[in-house]
Design an enzyme around this catalytic site. Structure first.
Site, PDB file in Angstrom:
ATOM      1  N   ASN A  62      43.238  43.732  50.553  1.00  0.00           N
ATOM      2  CA  ASN A  62      42.591  43.925  49.251  1.00  0.00           C
ATOM      3  C   ASN A  62      42.001  45.313  49.032  1.00  0.00           C
ATOM      4  OD1 ASN A  62      43.241  41.484  48.217  1.00  0.00           O
ATOM      5  ND2 ASN A  62      41.273  40.508  48.619  1.00  0.00           N
ATOM      6  N   GLU A 126      49.480  44.123  44.571  1.00  0.00           N
ATOM      7  CA  GLU A 126      49.088  42.906  43.842  1.00  0.00           C
ATOM      8  C   GLU A 126      48.336  43.343  42.585  1.00  0.00           C
ATOM      9  OE1 GLU A 126      47.267  39.300  45.962  1.00  0.00           O
ATOM     10  OE2 GLU A 126      45.526  40.209  45.003  1.00  0.00           O
ATOM     11  N   TRP A 218      35.837  28.057  51.277  1.00  0.00           N
ATOM     12  CA  TRP A 218      36.735  29.210  51.144  1.00  0.00           C
ATOM     13  C   TRP A 218      36.578  30.115  52.368  1.00  0.00           C
ATOM     14  CZ3 TRP A 218      34.730  34.342  50.257  1.00  0.00           C
ATOM     15  CH2 TRP A 218      35.746  35.332  50.300  1.00  0.00           C
ATOM     16  N   ARG A 249      37.795  29.479  42.887  1.00  0.00           N
ATOM     17  CA  ARG A 249      38.900  29.113  43.771  1.00  0.00           C
ATOM     18  C   ARG A 249      39.632  27.884  43.244  1.00  0.00           C
ATOM     19  NH1 ARG A 249      38.824  33.523  45.005  1.00  0.00           N
ATOM     20  NH2 ARG A 249      38.371  34.522  46.966  1.00  0.00           N
ATOM     21  N   ASP A 351      51.795  32.433  49.514  1.00  0.00           N
ATOM     22  CA  ASP A 351      50.442  32.956  49.288  1.00  0.00           C
ATOM     23  C   ASP A 351      49.417  32.055  49.996  1.00  0.00           C
ATOM     24  OD1 ASP A 351      48.414  34.551  48.097  1.00  0.00           O
ATOM     25  OD2 ASP A 351      48.157  33.044  46.533  1.00  0.00           O
ATOM     26  N   HIS A 388      33.209  41.245  50.712  1.00  0.00           N
ATOM     27  CA  HIS A 388      34.010  40.902  49.518  1.00  0.00           C
ATOM     28  C   HIS A 388      33.203  41.296  48.292  1.00  0.00           C
ATOM     29  CE1 HIS A 388      36.674  38.595  46.856  1.00  0.00           C
ATOM     30  NE2 HIS A 388      37.487  38.335  47.872  1.00  0.00           N
ATOM     31  N   SER A 439      39.333  42.894  54.321  1.00  0.00           N
ATOM     32  CA  SER A 439      39.783  42.935  55.718  1.00  0.00           C
ATOM     33  C   SER A 439      40.029  44.374  56.174  1.00  0.00           C
ATOM     34  CB  SER A 439      41.063  42.113  55.885  1.00  0.00           C
ATOM     35  OG  SER A 439      42.110  42.636  55.084  1.00  0.00           O
TER      36      SER A 439
END
Ligand code: SFD
Ligand code: AMP
Length: 640
Positions: A62, A126, A218, A249, A351, A388, A439
């Protein structure tokens, strides 16, 4: 306890945790350690190959800034993160990650991680910052590189050792204690510097999942607030403890939404087919300038959906079927469309198979074919994850070369990512106010934190002393739940119910109920106020008292006991900081019903806190939000 062996380990650098940040730290620190004749030791509560948030794998990287292509600058990334966090970030920390993250991603590829490529051999994005990967084995690959680096430099690693408490030598960290989750062994680590990267915190709040689904979340349930607990107990200043993350989510199995929103360009609609992102656009005016930027900040996207849900317009659906059919139709004639449809179907399943297997299982179990049927999405319970879109973590020094004249006095104290405790460094979820590292950024941050920690050791090359009596006292306290259980478990026919002790699961339920009802959990529709928060603190006090009565039948339960004590400390830091910040700044994460609007005049600032180990008192501290980069004017942000 008599039948426990004590293992003493002396090292130079101690890395606590074996996740993304820890693996980055191990790789880089090993290189510099070897040059300086130093030793690096990693300790993980689990097995590094499959530990932490990336245990199951991921389907995207990400954070990739792509500086080489010249399309983005470091400042672009800093602007993106600042706006997403409603103006409150440490620009020096975010910039430091942004300038190092691309090389980390290139290392991942070199180590064998398959990153999607298009027909021109370019990475498949993405979104602007995100890359698609075949990431089922992501963590195995990253851990292998860390282990190789340790082996090459004469370092070592311990797996299945659960770290509880810091050891101090005055104001300097001297190491840590922990216990094996498999054998009757306690560990005493003595080190010249320590890097904390034991992840974020899950299950502090009551999850939506119950009964046979309990435990499903999650973020990984085994990240239990060890970083927050450890840094607090060492006396470190913490930041942004109020900035929890509420991810939207796929409902019940918590499948992430990023690929659906960004790659497949799916829309989310309510029960009437209306799109809250369109119909509620005017609400964003109330949160400007942050409400008016693109992408709309994560918490505001949540907030618009929550408004629909609170008005009874739910469920909210991710329109997977519309998105897939549209992309397939755009592929060309019937044959091309059919081929594309097959491809998309595979990508949709992969995914989740790469990252959240339970979501694929739920789809299979409930006959969902995403190309034919939409799926419900919902705002999840709060998590503490500085890597995040939340921001909680320790308050750390930035790098010297990225400070402006304004920031240097407040944001820099000698070594990149060192906390306010001498010799104690933090990275990944453990360091705060530097969101959107994910990450890849966590690994990059780990790398330069490892390098900075070795520099600290070279310049402070004496081994801090460990106080043997204090270590013995802490070890006794660490093992107390086993003794306490053994002394009383015969008193009742069902050892789970006993007037003398509380088992960790029941303790966790109590904590979660307090947080859920009083501190803006799912049941309280993410809303709270002063009276609720004060009630929560009163109940947390009782809970803390009862934590002395935790009972553990075995080593596994002992780990569960400590996980929940750590969660409780994370909960207290959170509650106190929400109480301190008298405004609502992230309405889609939580709302102060008694201060329902944003107050830029008083609260364009960091809310920090510190637990004082000497006095057992909490101190709340407001720190200024200072800039490294020139600020865009409001008109430059709108739609920009
Ligand atoms: O789509 C102790 N994340 C995503 N990042 C991405 O780049 N792409 C994605 O696609 C991501 N998505 C995602 C993500 C996470 C999860 C769970 C899902 C989906 C389902 C986020 C990243 O994974 C995250 O940002 C990083 O992993 C954070 O790194 P770090 O190092 O801060 O935490 P860790 O990797 O969880 O490691 C923690 C380690 O500490 C150990 N540990 N060891 C000893 N003693 C103790 N007491 C300990 N407590 C914990 C752990 O075992 C572990 O080794 S998406 O949703 O956005
Ligand atoms: P998620 O799957 O929600 O964790 O998101 C993965 C990545 O996509 C993160 O970088 C998010 O910030 C980003 N993202 C998710 N949804 C959106 C959206 N609707 N608009 C912009 N970015 C998004």
């Amino acid at each position: 306890m008599a039948d426990f062996e004590t293992v003493n380990v002396t090292t130079d650098l101690l890395i606590l945790g074996g996740g993304m940040a820890a693996c980055g730290a191990a790789v880089e620190a090993s290189y510099w350690a070897k040059k300086n004749g130093l030793k690096v030791t990693v300790v993980d509560k689990a097995a590094m190959d499959r530990s932490g948030a990336v245990a199951m794998g991921l389907s995207a990287i990400n954070q990739y800034v792509d500086l080489c292509s010249g399309k983005n600058t470091i400042k672009d990334y800093v602007d993106y993160v600042r706006m997403d966090l409603m103006g409150i970030i440490r620009e020096d920390l975010v910039a430091n990650i942004a300038r190092h993250v691309d090389s980390t991603v290139h290392l991942f590829e070199k180590w064998g991680l398959p990153i999607w490529k298009d027909e021109n051999g370019e990475f498949v994005h993405e979104g602007r910052w995100q890359l698609m990967i075949n990431g089922e084995s992501y963590k195995v690959i990253v851990a292998e590189a860390a282990k190789n680096a340790l082996a090459e430099s004469g370092g070592e690693y311990f797996e299945r050792v659960f770290i509880t408490e810091p050891l101090m030598d005055g104001d300097r960290i001297a190491g840590a204690i922990g216990f094996s989750t498999r054998e009757n062994k306690t560990y005493v680590f003595n080190a010249k510097a320590t890097i904390v990267c034991m992840g974020g915190a899950v299950h502090v709040f009551k999850p939506r999942s119950t009964g046979e689904g309990l435990g499903r979340a999650w973020y990984p349930p085994w990240n239990s607030g060890s970083s927050a607990y450890f840094t607090l107990r060492a006396g470190a200043e913490m930041t942004s403890q109020e900035v929890r993350f509420i991810p939207v989510r796929f409902k019940d199995a918590y499948g992430p939404v990023g690929a659906w929103f960004l790659l497949f360009k799916a829309a989310a609609t309510n029960a009437d087919g209306g799109s809250y992102m369109v119909e509620r656009r005017s609400e964003l005016e109330n949160w400007k300038p942050y409400g008016l930027v693109k992408p709309i900040p994560a918490n505001l996207r949540n907030w618009l959906g929550m408004l629909d849900t609170m008005e009874g317009k739910g469920p909210i659906f991710m329109r997977t079927e519309e998105a897939i059919q549209k992309i397939a139709a755009d592929a060309g004639d019937e044959k091309a469309a059919k081929k594309k449809l097959k491809e998309l179907e595979a990508e949709a399943w992969e995914d989740f198979l790469d990252m959240t297997i339970s979501q694929a299982i739920l789809w299979a179990a409930s006959n969902v074919e995403p190309e034919k049927k939409c799926s419900e999405i919902a705002a999840a319970e709060p998590y503490f994850i500085g890597s995040h879109s939340g921001a909680s973590g320790a308050w750390v020094s930035g790098p010297e070369d990225l400070q402006s004249a304004d920031t240097k006095g407040d944001y820099f104290w000698g070594y990149a990512n060192m906390s306010t405790v001498k010799g104690m460094f933090c990275a990944g979820d453990a360091s705060g106010a530097s969101s959107h590292k994910f990450s890849s950024g966590s690994h990059a941050e780990g790398r330069y934190t490892g390098k900075a920690a070795i520099k600290f050791i070279v310049e402070n090359n004496d081994l801090p002393k460990i106080d043997a009596a204090k270590t013995a006292e802490l070890t006794k306290r660490m093992l107390h739940p086993l003794e306490h259980y053994a002394a009383h478990c015969k008193f009742t026919t069902d050892p789970k119910t006993n007037p003398e002790y509380i088992i960790p699961k029941m303790f966790m339920f109590r904590l979660q109920k307090i947080m859920d009802e009083y501190v803006a959990g799912v049941s309280a529709q993410f809303s709270t106020n002063k009276a609720h928060l004060e009630k929560a603190l009163e109940l947390l006090d009782f809970l803390k008292e009862d934590s002395e009565k935790l009972g553990a039948a075995d080593l596994h339960e002992l780990m569960r006991c400590w996980e929940n004590v750590q969660r409780m400390w994370q909960a207290e830091a959170h509650t106190r900081t929400i109480l301190f910040r008298e405004e609502t700044r992230w309405p889609g994460y939580y709302r102060r019903a008694d201060f329902p609007t944003m107050n830029e005049d008083d609260w364009h600032a960091f809310a920090n806190c510190r637990w004082n180990p000497g006095t057992n008192e909490w101190e709340m501290i407001k720190r200024p939000m200072l800039h490294v980069y020139p600020q865009p004017q409001e008109h430059e942000l709108i739609g920009g």
